[in-house]
Design a protein around this motif. Structure first.
Motif, PDB file in Angstrom:
ATOM      1  N   GLY A 124       0.797  -1.223   0.000  1.00 18.61           N
ATOM      2  CA  GLY A 124       0.000   0.000   0.000  1.00 18.61           C
ATOM      3  C   GLY A 124       0.826   1.267   0.000  1.00 18.61           C
ATOM      4  N   VAL A 125       2.110   1.162  -0.314  1.00 18.67           N
ATOM      5  CA  VAL A 125       2.983   2.339  -0.375  1.00 18.67           C
ATOM      6  C   VAL A 125       2.753   3.092  -1.679  1.00 18.67           C
ATOM      7  N   ALA A 126       2.361   2.366  -2.721  1.00 18.85           N
ATOM      8  CA  ALA A 126       2.111   2.968  -4.033  1.00 18.85           C
ATOM      9  C   ALA A 126       0.927   2.258  -4.670  1.00 18.85           C
ATOM     10  N   GLU A 127       0.380   2.900  -5.696  1.00 20.93           N
ATOM     11  CA  GLU A 127      -0.671   2.274  -6.490  1.00 20.93           C
ATOM     12  C   GLU A 127      -0.409   2.586  -7.952  1.00 20.93           C
ATOM     13  N   LEU A 128      -1.055   1.825  -8.822  1.00 18.47           N
ATOM     14  CA  LEU A 128      -0.926   2.065 -10.252  1.00 18.47           C
ATOM     15  C   LEU A 128      -2.158   2.786 -10.766  1.00 18.47           C
ATOM     16  N   ARG A 129      -1.928   3.836 -11.537  1.00 18.68           N
ATOM     17  CA  ARG A 129      -2.985   4.483 -12.308  1.00 18.68           C
ATOM     18  C   ARG A 129      -2.593   4.300 -13.751  1.00 18.68           C
ATOM     19  N   GLU A 130      -3.259   3.368 -14.396  1.00 13.39           N
ATOM     20  CA  GLU A 130      -2.851   2.875 -15.702  1.00 13.39           C
ATOM     21  C   GLU A 130      -1.432   2.344 -15.537  1.00 13.39           C
ATOM     22  N   ASP A 131      -0.434   2.935 -16.232  1.00 11.58           N
ATOM     23  CA  ASP A 131       0.925   2.405 -16.082  1.00 11.58           C
ATOM     24  C   ASP A 131       1.805   3.330 -15.243  1.00 11.58           C
TER      25      ASP A 131
END
Length: 196
Positions: free
Chosen positions: A41-48
């Protein structure tokens, strides 16, 4: 234990179709770090694009360094750009962490009999149950069964895994193309000097 560390143990312990190149391993380790950061949960993807969403620490020094290296300004960084930037020399970083004396990289590519440890056993257990993330990354390096991917399209988490694995595969293909071009150029150069 983290996915990059587990992947490193798999590279050490499981026979590959071909020797694993340092550059290939570095790209795969960067992909493994990203998957762990997404999972934590430190980062997420928005598209690529990789979007940092949390500043909390993972408890692992190298993963925390990776989290600190995330681009925090829009338009953010693509997965492919992350692999190339973060992957630069990452095999050396992980092998040195595995063997603090700094000789890990030499030993890794000579395939020694590594010491048994709890970490190594956990990596072997994860490999034995064919955990999709680990087997997918290893498959991209030519270890295990090709085409192992992480799940179905209905699960957003699996979509993230599939995107990262596909991008790792593309980066590895690109790196091999660069190597082939260099070999061709070197052969052509050698032929010029051999010509009468």
């Amino acid at each position: 234990m983290t996915t990059p560390q587990d992947l490193l143990f798999v590279v050490l312990d499981v026979r590959a179709d071909r020797p694993v190149e340092r550059g290939d391993l570095s790209l795969a380790l960067a992909g493994a770090e990203l998957l762990d950061l997404l999972g934590a949960g430190v980062a997420e993807l928005r598209e690529d694009r990789i979007v940092p969403v949390s500043g909390h620490l993972t408890g692992d020094r190298l993963l925390d360094e990776a989290a600190g290296a995330l681009v925090r300004e829009e338009p953010y960084e693509s997965v492919q750009d992350w692999l190339w930037r973060r992957g630069d020399g990452l095999a050396v970083t992980y092998t040195n962490a595995l063997e603090p004396s700094g000789s890990g990289l030499r030993h890794l590519f000579r395939r020694p009999e590594p010491a048994d440890s709890a970490e190594r056993r956990r990596a072997a257990e994860r490999w034995a149950v064919r955990e999709p993330v680990l087997t997918g990354l290893a498959a991209e390096l030519g270890i295990g069964e090709p085409g192992v991917k992480g799940g179905t399209e209905e699960n957003p988490e699996d979509d993230r895994v599939a995107l990262v694995l596909a991008t790792v595969g593309e980066a590895l293909t690109e790196l091999e193309a660069v190597r082939q071009r260099r070999r061709i150029e070197e052969d052509a150069f050698d032929n010029v000097w051999r010509a009468p």
